[in-house]
Design an enzyme around this catalytic site. Structure first.
Site, short mmCIF file in Angstrom:
data_model
loop_
_atom_site.label_atom_id
_atom_site.label_comp_id
_atom_site.label_asym_id
_atom_site.label_seq_id
_atom_site.Cartn_x
_atom_site.Cartn_y
_atom_site.Cartn_z
CE LYS A 80 -32.32 -12.73 15.81
NZ LYS A 80 -32.74 -11.38 15.84
CB SER A 155 -36.26 -11.25 16.35
OG SER A 155 -35.02 -10.75 15.70
CB SER A 179 -34.35 -7.74 16.92
OG SER A 179 -35.69 -7.84 16.32
#
Lengths: 465, 61
Positions: A80, A155, A179
């Protein structure tokens, strides 16, 4: 015939060690899938092609010499884009950090590199792990491989989309209110939020210091266990890293569930008016499956979800506001709308609000610990409805997705999201297995037993590649 | 402007935050939601809820 992207980390590891496949082949295959698919899914912000091929060549040479760095050796993975990577741009999916090139790796990136992993690239996120799904950022939002008109969750949106699409087997995410588990649920894959303190957050851009967790998203529970073996462990440079022994995360895999007691707090999620019938039916079916595997299912009660949510949201926004305060005041228009509106709202909170939230957190943690003293794990919901469409989100930040994940950020307990079926319109559904603090092996044991019996992990989205 | 909107605007001003006009509606809605949640946390708590720190004793910290 099994294609290379369908090999689990364990299968690929065996093939690498017996010479049936090379890391270079795995890596080039993954890069070709990214080339073919990512134009439609936008999972990646940056593909580190040269780095990946160099990592793969090194891994192949080491394995030929008999040097074995562990389960991720030669395996392609992604990060990420809030994980610092030395010399590689790390943007947080934001114009504010569009040109940020860290000088050092995050702890997890360093662990994966030392473990011989092959870094394929940096994956899209909601801006600063809170903002999206947004179209006013330097990079487009990732899309759900099961239906690109729907969000992949956030996210860790690029991480979820990339694993579900078979671009890679493991992508690191972060989880402050869900997330990791949200994208895992919406994309039909596995996501683990480990116990708070189990995996170092050093070098990962913070959203909320006392709620942030790092963990993997994978296709299978075993892939998660193998990844955890590489990334878990004490880091004295993360103030909240826990100096506790690292267990064998795979120790409980391939066992039935005889002797385990699982608490089922059905009202905790079923009473939520946003819960859809297909989600409730799928979780009830999953619980029956777990019982069939030998687990004793007992009804339990948890405190009101609304109290968990209030506690978690106040802490999250207060801590995020503290992190972003200067930029919110001096560069407000550099943020995406959703990000600014969510974090700037923290200006209205008082010191007393935050103290009350921390007091509530102590009580909620004690309540969950009390329930888990009576059982080995809890079965609950992740998302209580399937992934929404992008056009369900308006111009301003008014909608949070229907995830019941934040309670275990508040309490710090390990929580595993995994797929349990599909909605009538073909979108993945999921459940969550919660365990005692630092008892990830039992959580993974339960998840692996369910996964092997139910078989949802073998489902793949129809993609043109 | 409602009393809640006035309260939110005053709190933002006190914090030194000037919200761009185009973003104000969304900030106000988020802030109102946050204040509603904060109100839920003001019930009586037990002595065991004293927030000696933000850390968990179980984590060995």
């Amino acid at each position: 015939m099994t294609q290379l992207h369908e090999l689990s980390i364990a299968q690929a590891g065996r093939a690498l060690r017996d010479g049936a496949v090379s890391s270079d082949e795995l890596t080039r295959h993954a890069l070709s899938r990214i080339d073919a698919l990512d134009g439609a899914l936008d999972a990646f912000i940056l593909v580190t092609r040269e780095r990946a091929l160099a990592d793969a060549a090194r891994a192949d040479a080491e394995l030929r010499r008999g040097e074995d760095r562990g389960p991720m050796h030669g395996i392609p993975y992604g990060l990420k884009d809030i994980y610092d990577t030395a010399g590689i741009r790390t943007t947080c999916h934001s114009a504010l950090r569009e040109d940020n090139v860290p000088t050092a790796d995050s702890h997890v990136a360093a662990r994966l590199a030392a473990g011989g992993g092959v870094l394929l690239g940096k994956l899209g996120t909601h801006e600063f792990a809170i903002g999206g799904p947004s179209f006013d950022l330097p990079f487009p939002p990732a899309r759900n491989p099961w239906n690109p008109e729907h969000i992949p969750g956030g996210s860790s949106s690029g991480s979820g989309a990339a694993v579900a699409a078979g671009m890679l087997r493991m992508a690191m995410g972060s989880d402050t209110g869900g997330s990791i588990r949200g994208p895992a649920c919406y994309c039909g894959i596995v996501g683990l939020k480990p116990t708070y303190g189990r995996v170092s957050r050093r070098g990962v851009f913070p959203l909320s210091y006392s709620l942030d967790h790092c963990g993997p998203l994978t296709k299978t529970v075993e892939d998660t266990a193998l990844t955890m073996q590489v990334i878990a462990g004490y880091d004295p440079l993360d103030p909240m890293s826990a100096n506790v022994p690292v267990p064998d995360f795979s120790a409980g895999l391939r066992r039935d569930l005889k002797g385990l007691t699982l608490g089922y707090p059905r009202a905790f999620f079923a009473d939520n008016p946003a819960a859809t019938p297909d989600v409730l039916a799928a979780i009830d079916d999953a619980v029956e499956t777990l019982a069939g595997l030998g687990a004793e299912i007992v009804p339990v009660d948890l405190p009101s979800y609304n109290l968990f949510e209030a506690c978690g949201r106040v802490i999250l926004i207060a801590e995020a506001y503290a992190i972003h305060e200067q930029d919110l005041k001096t560069r407000p228009l550099a943020y995406g709308r959703f990000t600014y509106q969510r974090i700037a709202a923290g200006a209205v909170l008082s010191a007393a609000d935050l103290v009350q939230a921390f007091r509530t957190r102590m009580e909620l943690s004690a309540a969950v610990n009390g329930v888990l003293a009576q059982c080995d794990g809890l079965i609950t919901a992740t998302g209580i409805s399937p992934a929404p469409r992008f056009d369900a989100f308006g111009r301003d930040a008014t909608r949070w997705t229907a995830m019941l994940t934040i309670p275990f950020n508040v309490t710090g307990h390990p929580a595993l999201a995994l797929p349990i079926g599909f909605s009538a319109d073909g979108l993945p559904l999921g459940m969550e297995i919660v365990g005692r603090l630092f008892d990830e092996p039992t959580v993974l044991r339960i998840g692996a037993a369910y996964e092997a019996e139910a078989g949802w992990h073998t489902a793949l989205p129809a993609l043109a590649a | 402007m409602t009393a809640t909107e006035q309260d939110i605007e005053a709190r933002c001003q006190a914090a030194g935050l000037v919200v761009p006009a185009d973003l104000l509606a969304g900030v106000t809605r988020e802030a109102a939601d946050l204040l509603r949640m904060a109100a839920l946390l003001r019930g009586p708590r037990s002595a065991a809820a004293e927030p000696f720190s933000t850390r968990w004793p179980e984590s060995g910290q």
